[in-house]
Design a protein around this motif. Structure first.
Motif, PDB file in Angstrom:
ATOM      1  N   TYR A 247       0.859  -1.192   0.000  1.00 18.83           N
ATOM      2  CA  TYR A 247       0.000   0.000   0.000  1.00 18.83           C
ATOM      3  C   TYR A 247       0.887   1.232   0.000  1.00 18.83           C
ATOM      4  O   TYR A 247       1.921   1.269   0.681  1.00 18.83           O
ATOM      5  N   THR A 248       0.486   2.246  -0.755  1.00 23.30           N
ATOM      6  CA  THR A 248       1.203   3.520  -0.742  1.00 23.30           C
ATOM      7  C   THR A 248       0.221   4.666  -0.923  1.00 23.30           C
ATOM      8  O   THR A 248      -0.817   4.522  -1.582  1.00 23.30           O
ATOM      9  N   SER A 249       0.543   5.798  -0.310  1.00 31.86           N
ATOM     10  CA  SER A 249      -0.268   6.998  -0.423  1.00 31.86           C
ATOM     11  C   SER A 249       0.665   8.196  -0.410  1.00 31.86           C
ATOM     12  O   SER A 249       1.655   8.217   0.327  1.00 31.86           O
ATOM     13  N   TRP A 250       0.363   9.209  -1.227  1.00 31.30           N
ATOM     14  CA  TRP A 250       1.235  10.375  -1.279  1.00 31.30           C
ATOM     15  C   TRP A 250       0.459  11.591  -1.762  1.00 31.30           C
ATOM     16  O   TRP A 250      -0.661  11.483  -2.279  1.00 31.30           O
TER      17      TRP A 250
ATOM     18  N   ARG B 142      -2.886   7.138  -4.626  1.00 36.36           N
ATOM     19  CA  ARG B 142      -2.960   5.964  -3.759  1.00 36.36           C
ATOM     20  C   ARG B 142      -2.897   4.713  -4.624  1.00 36.36           C
ATOM     21  O   ARG B 142      -3.585   4.617  -5.644  1.00 36.36           O
ATOM     22  N   ASP B 143      -2.055   3.777  -4.229  1.00 36.13           N
ATOM     23  CA  ASP B 143      -1.926   2.501  -4.932  1.00 36.13           C
ATOM     24  C   ASP B 143      -2.047   1.354  -3.939  1.00 36.13           C
ATOM     25  O   ASP B 143      -1.501   1.420  -2.833  1.00 36.13           O
ATOM     26  N   ILE B 144      -2.738   0.306  -4.347  1.00 35.21           N
ATOM     27  CA  ILE B 144      -2.868  -0.924  -3.563  1.00 35.21           C
ATOM     28  C   ILE B 144      -2.572  -2.094  -4.483  1.00 35.21           C
ATOM     29  O   ILE B 144      -2.977  -2.096  -5.646  1.00 35.21           O
ATOM     30  N   SER B 145      -1.861  -3.080  -3.968  1.00 33.97           N
ATOM     31  CA  SER B 145      -1.569  -4.259  -4.776  1.00 33.97           C
ATOM     32  C   SER B 145      -1.495  -5.493  -3.885  1.00 33.97           C
ATOM     33  O   SER B 145      -0.979  -5.437  -2.766  1.00 33.97           O
ATOM     34  N   ALA B 146      -2.024  -6.609  -4.396  1.00 30.96           N
ATOM     35  CA  ALA B 146      -1.941  -7.892  -3.709  1.00 30.96           C
ATOM     36  C   ALA B 146      -1.892  -8.994  -4.752  1.00 30.96           C
ATOM     37  O   ALA B 146      -2.496  -8.870  -5.820  1.00 30.96           O
ATOM     38  N   ALA B 147      -1.160 -10.056  -4.458  1.00 42.70           N
ATOM     39  CA  ALA B 147      -1.017 -11.142  -5.432  1.00 42.70           C
ATOM     40  C   ALA B 147      -0.712 -12.448  -4.722  1.00 42.70           C
ATOM     41  O   ALA B 147      -0.092 -12.471  -3.656  1.00 42.70           O
ATOM     42  N   VAL B 148      -1.152 -13.536  -5.339  1.00 42.48           N
ATOM     43  CA  VAL B 148      -0.857 -14.891  -4.896  1.00 42.48           C
ATOM     44  C   VAL B 148      -0.496 -15.712  -6.123  1.00 42.48           C
ATOM     45  O   VAL B 148      -1.182 -15.632  -7.143  1.00 42.48           O
ATOM     46  N   SER B 149       0.583 -16.461  -6.038  1.00 45.16           N
ATOM     47  CA  SER B 149       0.942 -17.344  -7.148  1.00 45.16           C
ATOM     48  C   SER B 149       1.356 -18.704  -6.596  1.00 45.16           C
ATOM     49  O   SER B 149       1.977 -18.798  -5.538  1.00 45.16           O
ATOM     50  N   LEU B 150       0.985 -19.734  -7.329  1.00 49.54           N
ATOM     51  CA  LEU B 150       1.321 -21.109  -6.969  1.00 49.54           C
ATOM     52  C   LEU B 150       2.045 -21.735  -8.153  1.00 49.54           C
ATOM     53  O   LEU B 150       1.510 -21.786  -9.260  1.00 49.54           O
ATOM     54  N   THR B 151       3.269 -22.184  -7.908  1.00 47.73           N
ATOM     55  CA  THR B 151       4.091 -22.770  -8.956  1.00 47.73           C
ATOM     56  C   THR B 151       4.383 -24.223  -8.632  1.00 47.73           C
ATOM     57  O   THR B 151       4.789 -24.554  -7.518  1.00 47.73           O
ATOM     58  N   SER B 152       4.175 -25.075  -9.625  1.00 45.84           N
ATOM     59  CA  SER B 152       4.468 -26.495  -9.487  1.00 45.84           C
ATOM     60  C   SER B 152       5.366 -26.911 -10.638  1.00 45.84           C
ATOM     61  O   SER B 152       5.017 -26.721 -11.811  1.00 45.84           O
ATOM     62  N   THR B 153       6.536 -27.449 -10.325  1.00 47.68           N
ATOM     63  CA  THR B 153       7.522 -27.810 -11.336  1.00 47.68           C
ATOM     64  C   THR B 153       7.834 -29.293 -11.250  1.00 47.68           C
ATOM     65  O   THR B 153       8.304 -29.782 -10.221  1.00 47.68           O
ATOM     66  N   GLY B 154       7.566 -30.001 -12.347  1.00 46.80           N
ATOM     67  CA  GLY B 154       7.880 -31.417 -12.422  1.00 46.80           C
ATOM     68  C   GLY B 154       8.894 -31.698 -13.507  1.00 46.80           C
ATOM     69  O   GLY B 154       9.360 -30.789 -14.203  1.00 46.80           O
TER      70      GLY B 154
ATOM     71  N   VAL C 289      -2.945 -15.030  -9.250  1.00 50.04           N
ATOM     72  CA  VAL C 289      -4.115 -14.191  -8.996  1.00 50.04           C
ATOM     73  C   VAL C 289      -3.609 -12.864  -8.455  1.00 50.04           C
ATOM     74  O   VAL C 289      -2.762 -12.838  -7.554  1.00 50.04           O
ATOM     75  N   GLY C 290      -4.107 -11.769  -9.006  1.00 53.98           N
ATOM     76  CA  GLY C 290      -3.639 -10.463  -8.549  1.00 53.98           C
ATOM     77  C   GLY C 290      -4.761  -9.438  -8.501  1.00 53.98           C
ATOM     78  O   GLY C 290      -5.749  -9.533  -9.231  1.00 53.98           O
ATOM     79  N   PHE C 291      -4.603  -8.471  -7.619  1.00 51.23           N
ATOM     80  CA  PHE C 291      -5.521  -7.334  -7.527  1.00 51.23           C
ATOM     81  C   PHE C 291      -4.699  -6.074  -7.346  1.00 51.23           C
ATOM     82  O   PHE C 291      -3.744  -6.046  -6.560  1.00 51.23           O
ATOM     83  N   SER C 292      -5.058  -5.040  -8.076  1.00 47.54           N
ATOM     84  CA  SER C 292      -4.377  -3.752  -7.909  1.00 47.54           C
ATOM     85  C   SER C 292      -5.388  -2.631  -8.079  1.00 47.54           C
ATOM     86  O   SER C 292      -6.374  -2.761  -8.814  1.00 47.54           O
ATOM     87  N   SER C 293      -5.129  -1.549  -7.382  1.00 51.04           N
ATOM     88  CA  SER C 293      -5.999  -0.380  -7.421  1.00 51.04           C
ATOM     89  C   SER C 293      -5.125   0.863  -7.468  1.00 51.04           C
ATOM     90  O   SER C 293      -4.116   0.952  -6.768  1.00 51.04           O
ATOM     91  N   ALA C 294      -5.498   1.808  -8.319  1.00 49.68           N
ATOM     92  CA  ALA C 294      -4.751   3.061  -8.435  1.00 49.68           C
ATOM     93  C   ALA C 294      -5.731   4.223  -8.516  1.00 49.68           C
ATOM     94  O   ALA C 294      -6.726   4.149  -9.243  1.00 49.68           O
ATOM     95  N   ARG C 295      -5.424   5.275  -7.782  1.00 48.99           N
ATOM     96  CA  ARG C 295      -6.287   6.466  -7.761  1.00 48.99           C
ATOM     97  C   ARG C 295      -5.410   7.712  -7.880  1.00 48.99           C
ATOM     98  O   ARG C 295      -4.397   7.832  -7.177  1.00 48.99           O
TER      99      ARG C 295
END
Length: 685
Positions: A363-366, A388-400, A409-415
């Protein structure tokens, strides 16, 4: 001796590593112990060389590593500074000498390996950490020749990149699209994302064109960032900088002798919840930056009532005598300020030898005062920007061994909330100057992006097949009309003194535009290892954007008068986007690398353009007047500036509008020299 095929990196978040272990006669050493260590010395992976003396790792997180190679009866060798970059294959070679026991030392070689591929610039380590006035990672490209950065104290990515407009560029963080929100009235402006500070970034790459079809279609360049991971040992790294200066000795840079005091404070914290398994990283900072500015115009000399005068002396007198208005800071040098803070955290968990999860949020605000926007004639005094910026993310990696999967999956917001000054935008044409205001203000821009993507890779012999999809749901909000606060135009100083000029203002019945525009894309590609030296890539991507219906109101008066409908929706006409590429690693040593790529790249419709069509469908009325005004800066009444009619923005039929599309080709040559020196020559069309 048969050799294993090349390892091709097919990931936007991970790189590949391959190496060869030989003796001094050039013969391969099989069964050699290979230990891959992080930059801080913790063990990342253990493996052994094959019969042909090679080893490889298909997917590694970007970063700088060390590799230790040991064979009984040979002098151990550790190579330092090995850079692994996303979407690339790093090649490293070892030559071990026979030694009689006991062996009590390790030979360390500081010559880094090359991350194969001459296309795109990698920014990491010292170049990334170098202190600068601005610490956000979108400003890291100042020393990169492919990017034209602002040269007037502003920051961001980028005025131009790869020969194309900066507004076509996009930001990806950990393979997930993030916000680079620009004011649509000045699309050439560089955009920043202060949430991602350099301290929180492991590596950055700048792609003129990314051959991997997994990248979303982007007509311009891509700035790809990889955030930092935690370490095995707890590390705290605080920082603080402070400066204060009165640059009165240089009248050109600081004619008003204004003070410029700035400070930056912050810290990073990293460690392990479970050593070699679960790591955390946190970053927090606060900045208060001040930048002195020059006078808003270069030449001070003009004529008033037939006599030569100084603008800086005469304008305040005219404003007081003719309009009973104080110009104040409207014609003076101003101090531009930037004040704000950010917080960022990341957690990595190695669920098993083949699976890992990443979770991050920030999160950031200025607030900025007197910010520069575009190339205005005025100094911007009294304007402000809240961001103002908000960001969140989740990633799942499987390597065989054969099958790998990357789910993100990601979410971001900018104002961005721009406010205007008390004085409306006012220009004197003959003098080429402006007074305080900006016609592009005020403006409110707010956007949210929810993204989901998945890529499956299957290795069959010399082929690495990859297929996947992406879904980006964009929710956009805009409240901006050019000239909403009014625009005054005077021919020269005499006409300003006589209050004779023109006036323009756009007045809206509806306040803002809100809509959603989802995008869906699918892709398929094949990375074919022709030989240990040569790899080919063939890919194709299809992406489409869906625009909402019934958001643009039909203007019946316009339709009756012209027979043209103003509520036509543009069609998404990007179609199929093919990609091809090759990497030739001469003699498979990672020293000479030739790489090329070509493809068709296309961006969707800019949401700001659709928002303008929504706002200007007849609800915006234009007031215009010319002649003698009784007052300034007050808005003229309906007699002096009557309504002239509605303002329309529309797409001329659904079949004729095309969003930006680019056919791009790149070819490059790179050469790794001793001492970590790398020479690259790249050509683009």
């Amino acid at each position: 001796v048969s050799r294993s095929p090349s390892v091709v990196a097919q990931s936007t978040t991970a790189g590949a590593l391959r190496g060869t272990v030989l003796d001094t006669n050039g013969e391969p050493l099989s069964g050699a112990s290979v230990t891959i260590e992080s930059g801080t010395g913790s063990t990342v992976r253990n493996l052994e060389t094959r019969d042909d003396g090679t080893f490889s790792v298909r997917m590694m997180l970007p970063g700088t590593y060390r590799i230790l190679v040991e064979v009984v009866g040979y002098q151990p060798v550790r190579r330092l500074g090995i850079v692994v970059a996303s979407g690339r294959s790093t090649t490293v070679s070892f030559t071990l000498e026979k030694r009689p026991p006991p062996i009590t030392s390790v030979t360390e070689i500081a010559q880094p390996a090359t991350s194969s591929g001459a296309l795109g610039r990698i920014v990491s380590d010292r170049e990334l950490r170098t202190f600068d006035y601005r610490r956000d990672a979108t400003d890291l490209s100042r020393a990169v020749s492919e990017v034209a950065q602002p040269r007037d104290g502003r920051s961001g990515f980028a005025e131009m990149a790869g020969g194309l407009p900066g507004s076509w560029s996009r930001l990806f963080v950990d393979g997930i699209p993030e916000q680079l929100l620009r004011h649509p009235g000045v699309p050439g402006e560089a955009a920043s994302a202060p949430l991602f500070q350099r301290d929180a970034v492991e590596q950055g790459q700048i792609f003129g064109s990314a051959p991997d079809a997994e990248w979303r279609g982007v007509a311009g360049s891509v700035l790809g960032l990889q955030t930092r991971r935690g370490t095995n040992k707890v590390q705290i790294a605080p920082f603080a900088t402070w400066s204060s200066a009165k640059l009165g000795g240089n009248k050109d840079l600081n004619p008003a002798d204004s003070a410029a005091s700035s400070f930056q404070v912050g810290a990073t914290l990293s460690g392990a919840l479970v050593p070699d398994t679960a790591h955390f990283f946190f970053h927090a900072d606060y900045q208060s930056l001040q930048t002195a500015s020059a006078f808003p115009w270069e030449s001070d000399t003009s004529r008033y009532r037939g006599q030569p005068v100084s603008l800086r002396e005469t304008l305040p007198l005219i404003a007081t005598d003719s309009f009973h208005t104080q110009l104040g800071s409207g014609i003076s040098p101003v101090v531009r300020t930037w004040k704000g803070g950010s917080g960022f955290g990341r957690l990595d968990w190695q669920l098993s030898e083949a699976s890992a999860v990443l979770v991050r949020a920030g999160y950031t605000s200025w607030k900025e005062t007197n910010p520069a926007l575009g190339t205005p004639l005025a100094n911007g005094a009294g304007t402000a920007l809240k961001g103002r910026d908000i960001s969140a993310a989740v990633s799942l990696t499987s390597t065989g061994v054969q099958l790998s999967n990357e789910l993100r999956v990601g979410f971001s917001s900018a104002r961005r909330d721009w406010t205007s000054s008390a004085l409306p935008a006012t220009s004197l044409v003959a003098e080429g100057i402006g007074l305080a205001g900006n016609a592009a203000l005020p403006g409110l821009f707010d956007t949210q992006l929810l993204t989901l993507s998945d890529g499956v890779q299957y290795v069959a012999g010399r082929h690495a097949l990859k297929a996947g999809f992406s879904l980006d749901y964009v929710n956009y909000r805009q409240n901006y009309r050019y000239g909403a606060a009014g625009v005054f135009l005077f021919g020269d100083l005499d006409r300003f003194g006589a209050a004779r000029g023109t006036f323009y203002q756009s007045v809206a019945a509806s306040a803002e535009a809100k809509f959603a525009a989802p995008e869906f894309g699918i892709y398929l590609e094949d990375a074919f290892s022709v030989s240990p030296e040569l790899s080919l890539l063939f890919g194709v991507r299809y992406q489409t954007q869906s625009l909402p219906k019934n958001k643009i109101g039909l203007n019946q008066g316009w339709l009756t008068a012209t027979g043209i409908s103003n509520d036509s929706l543009p069609k998404d006409r990007r179609g199929i986007q093919p990609r091809v590429g090759f990497v030739w690693d001469v003699e498979s040593r990672g020293e000479w690398v030739v790489q090329g790529s070509a493809g068709l790249y296309a961006s969707g419709l800019d949401p700001a353009i659709f928002a303008e069509a929504m706002l200007h469908d007849g609800d915006v009325t234009v007031k215009r007047g010319q002649g003698q005004f009784t007052s300034w800066p007050a808005v003229p009444d309906a007699i002096l500036a009557p309504s002239r009619g509605a303002s329309l923005t529309f797409f001329t039929g659904g079949k004729t509008y095309h969003a930006p599309k680019t056919l791009k080709g790149d070819i490059g040559l790179s050469r790794a020299l001793r001492g970590g020196v790398m020479i690259q020559v790249v050509g683009s069309y």
